[in-house]
Design a protein around this motif. Structure first.
Motif, PDB file in Angstrom:
ATOM      1  N   ARG A 318       0.830  -1.209   0.000  1.00  0.00           N
ATOM      2  CA  ARG A 318       0.000   0.000   0.000  1.00  0.00           C
ATOM      3  C   ARG A 318       0.863   1.258   0.000  1.00  0.00           C
ATOM      4  NH1 ARG A 318      -5.173  -1.147   2.812  1.00  0.00           N
ATOM      5  NH2 ARG A 318      -5.558  -3.357   2.443  1.00  0.00           N
ATOM      6  N   LEU A 319       0.298   2.309  -0.546  1.00  0.00           N
ATOM      7  CA  LEU A 319       0.831   3.666  -0.391  1.00  0.00           C
ATOM      8  C   LEU A 319      -0.330   4.556   0.018  1.00  0.00           C
ATOM      9  CD1 LEU A 319       3.223   4.501  -3.396  1.00  0.00           C
ATOM     10  CD2 LEU A 319       3.813   4.493  -0.976  1.00  0.00           C
ATOM     11  N   GLU A 320      -0.098   5.470   0.943  1.00  0.00           N
ATOM     12  CA  GLU A 320      -1.142   6.421   1.316  1.00  0.00           C
ATOM     13  C   GLU A 320      -0.756   7.798   0.803  1.00  0.00           C
ATOM     14  OE1 GLU A 320      -2.835   8.018   5.498  1.00  0.00           O
ATOM     15  OE2 GLU A 320      -3.185   5.881   5.115  1.00  0.00           O
ATOM     16  N   VAL A 321      -1.676   8.411   0.071  1.00  0.00           N
ATOM     17  CA  VAL A 321      -1.394   9.702  -0.548  1.00  0.00           C
ATOM     18  C   VAL A 321      -2.307  10.759   0.060  1.00  0.00           C
ATOM     19  CG1 VAL A 321      -1.476  11.005  -2.706  1.00  0.00           C
ATOM     20  CG2 VAL A 321      -0.615   8.666  -2.707  1.00  0.00           C
ATOM     21  N   TRP A 322      -1.684  11.771   0.677  1.00  0.00           N
ATOM     22  CA  TRP A 322      -2.459  12.873   1.249  1.00  0.00           C
ATOM     23  C   TRP A 322      -2.605  13.950   0.183  1.00  0.00           C
ATOM     24  CZ3 TRP A 322       0.288  13.401   6.686  1.00  0.00           C
ATOM     25  CH2 TRP A 322       0.022  12.236   7.424  1.00  0.00           C
ATOM     26  N   ASN A 323      -3.758  13.964  -0.462  1.00  0.00           N
ATOM     27  CA  ASN A 323      -3.998  14.872  -1.580  1.00  0.00           C
ATOM     28  C   ASN A 323      -4.628  16.185  -1.096  1.00  0.00           C
ATOM     29  OD1 ASN A 323      -4.136  15.681  -4.284  1.00  0.00           O
ATOM     30  ND2 ASN A 323      -6.166  14.799  -4.573  1.00  0.00           N
TER      31      ASN A 323
END
Length: 423
Positions: A318-323
């Motif tokens: 997984r990667l978490e992206v704070w957009n």
């Protein structure tokens, strides 16, 4: 018809039920409900309220005083449709419609209507129709005129004959059976497409996230694709896949998926399982979050819950992206960037401005490479088809020929290993 020309005048209510242990913060919940309503064409949202509710009343949902108060508001604004952000029983719906002289649509009905309006592929349309039928089967408070329509909404909001019941369960079951047969045919076609895609040696990277988190904007930025990207909930319903070239990796397939939402109707989770199958097959899941949203933490938990219900394995990288960091005040933006830098597997970006996208591409490339493992295989001379498959996948690093077959060194993803085992 008139309802096609003039927008339906609507009002949104969010019942804040005090006895609900899992209730959401009322203000953001109401804002989301208004956004949902705004996602429907030909709907004009005139106003909205949070309605504090000490307890739900069996027959009318709200108390008599609140019923009378809202009736006056609706009459003064000539409201035609009231959207209630929560579950409404068939009895409550009938009683409220009689009391207020308006049409009522609950959260599930509204989401179904939006899904119907957004679905583009044949499978998407069939899935929505089946979900709508399953939902309506227990209600039978509407006419079934919308089933004869070739496209557009489901007919909950407008249309002839909606105030009387004109169908019974057998008619619905017959329609469900016919839809299921059509869906089975479409699913077989998709299986063929999947089999063709399985031969492509590129890892699949799936973008997932709460609806309106900015997945489609990010998808367009990375791939140059013109996927519908609007500040609108559920803008994307059918998965879109594009090839993406990354640094130090040949290519990946990037998949844009339907946005998740809290309290997603169970009928839709089941109906859209096939739509989300790219997530199940993904080598990497990129969770895109709207970090500027006041309920971003709760939204993230909702996404994880739905991923788990779909059967996505915890071990999937997984990667978490704070957009949407661009939407934060300057000080908060800097603090968020620093937090992301310290947290492994988290990146702060703005899909709108392009900030952080180079770092994201590098992180995706690294994760995809990390997902690959090196193994030694022995294949007999009679396993030519399996050997040819490995070479077609471009996973063979080295091969030597012995007396009883081939010794191969392969570097592959868990997905490719599973496909090879099934050959």
């Amino acid at each position: 018809m008139e309802h096609d020309r003039l927008p339906t005048r609507a009002w949104v209510l969010h019942p804040d039920l005090k006895t609900d242990d899992h209730r959401r913060a009322p203000k953001p919940a109401l804002e989301e409900a208004v956004s949902l309503a705004s996602a429907l064409p030909n709907l004009e949202v005139l106003g909205s309220n949070v309605v504090p509710l000490p307890k739900a009343h069996a027959g009318l949902l709200f108390g008599s005083g609140k019923i009378a108060e809202l009736k006056a508001v609706f009459a003064a604004n000539e409201v035609e449709l009231v959207l209630i952000d929560g579950p409404v029983s068939p009895v409550q719906q009938r009683n409220l419609e009689k009391e207020w002289g308006v049409k009522i649509l609950d959260r599930t009905g509204l989401i179904l209507e939006i899904f119907s309006d957004r679905a583009r592929t044949r499978e998407g349309v069939l899935q929505v129709e089946m979900a709508a039928l399953s939902y309506q089967r227990t209600r039978l408070v509407r006419a079934w005129t919308h089933l004869e329509r070739q496209r557009g909404g489901l007919g909950f909001v407008g249309g002839p004959g909606e105030t009387q019941m004109e169908a019974d369960r057998r008619a619905i079951d017959t329609q469900l059976l016919a839809l299921k047969k059509q869906l089975d045919k479409v699913a077989k076609t998709r299986t063929l497409h999947r089999a063709a895609r399985a031969k492509v040696p590129y890892p699949i990277v799936a973008l997932v996230g709460y609806t309106n988190a900015g997945k489609s904007t990010l998808f367009n930025r990375l791939t140059g694709a013109e996927v519908l990207a609007k500040d609108m909930l559920f803008a994307t319903l059918d998965p879109t896949m594009r090839r993406l070239r990354l640094p130090e990796v040949t290519e990946v397939i990037l998949s844009d998926t339907v946005g998740f939402i809290s309290n997603l109707p169970t009928q839709l989770v089941a109906a859209f399982r096939a739509t989300l199958e790219e997530v199940l097959a993904a080598d990497l899941i990129v969770h895109v979050r709207d970090i500027s949203h006041p309920d971003t933490g709760a939204q993230a938990r909702d996404v994880e819950t739905i991923l788990a219900s779909l059967g996505v394995e915890e071990g999937t990288p997984r990667l978490e992206v704070w957009n949407k960091v661009d939407a934060l005040p300057a000080e908060e933006r800097e603090a968020m960037r620093n937090r992301a830098d310290r947290d492994d597997g988290v990146l702060a970006i703005s899909a709108l401005t392009g900030e952080g996208l180079d770092a994201l591409c590098s992180a995706i490339a690294l994760k995809v490479q990390d997902a690959r493992t090196e193994e030694q295989l022995h294949l007999g001379f009679d396993e030519g088809r399996r050997r040819a498959w490995l070479f077609k996948q471009e996973v063979v690093q080295n091969e030597t020929q012995g007396e009883d077959g081939y010794e191969l060194t392969v570097t592959w993803t868990p997905r490719q290993k599973a496909q090879f085992s099934a050959l």
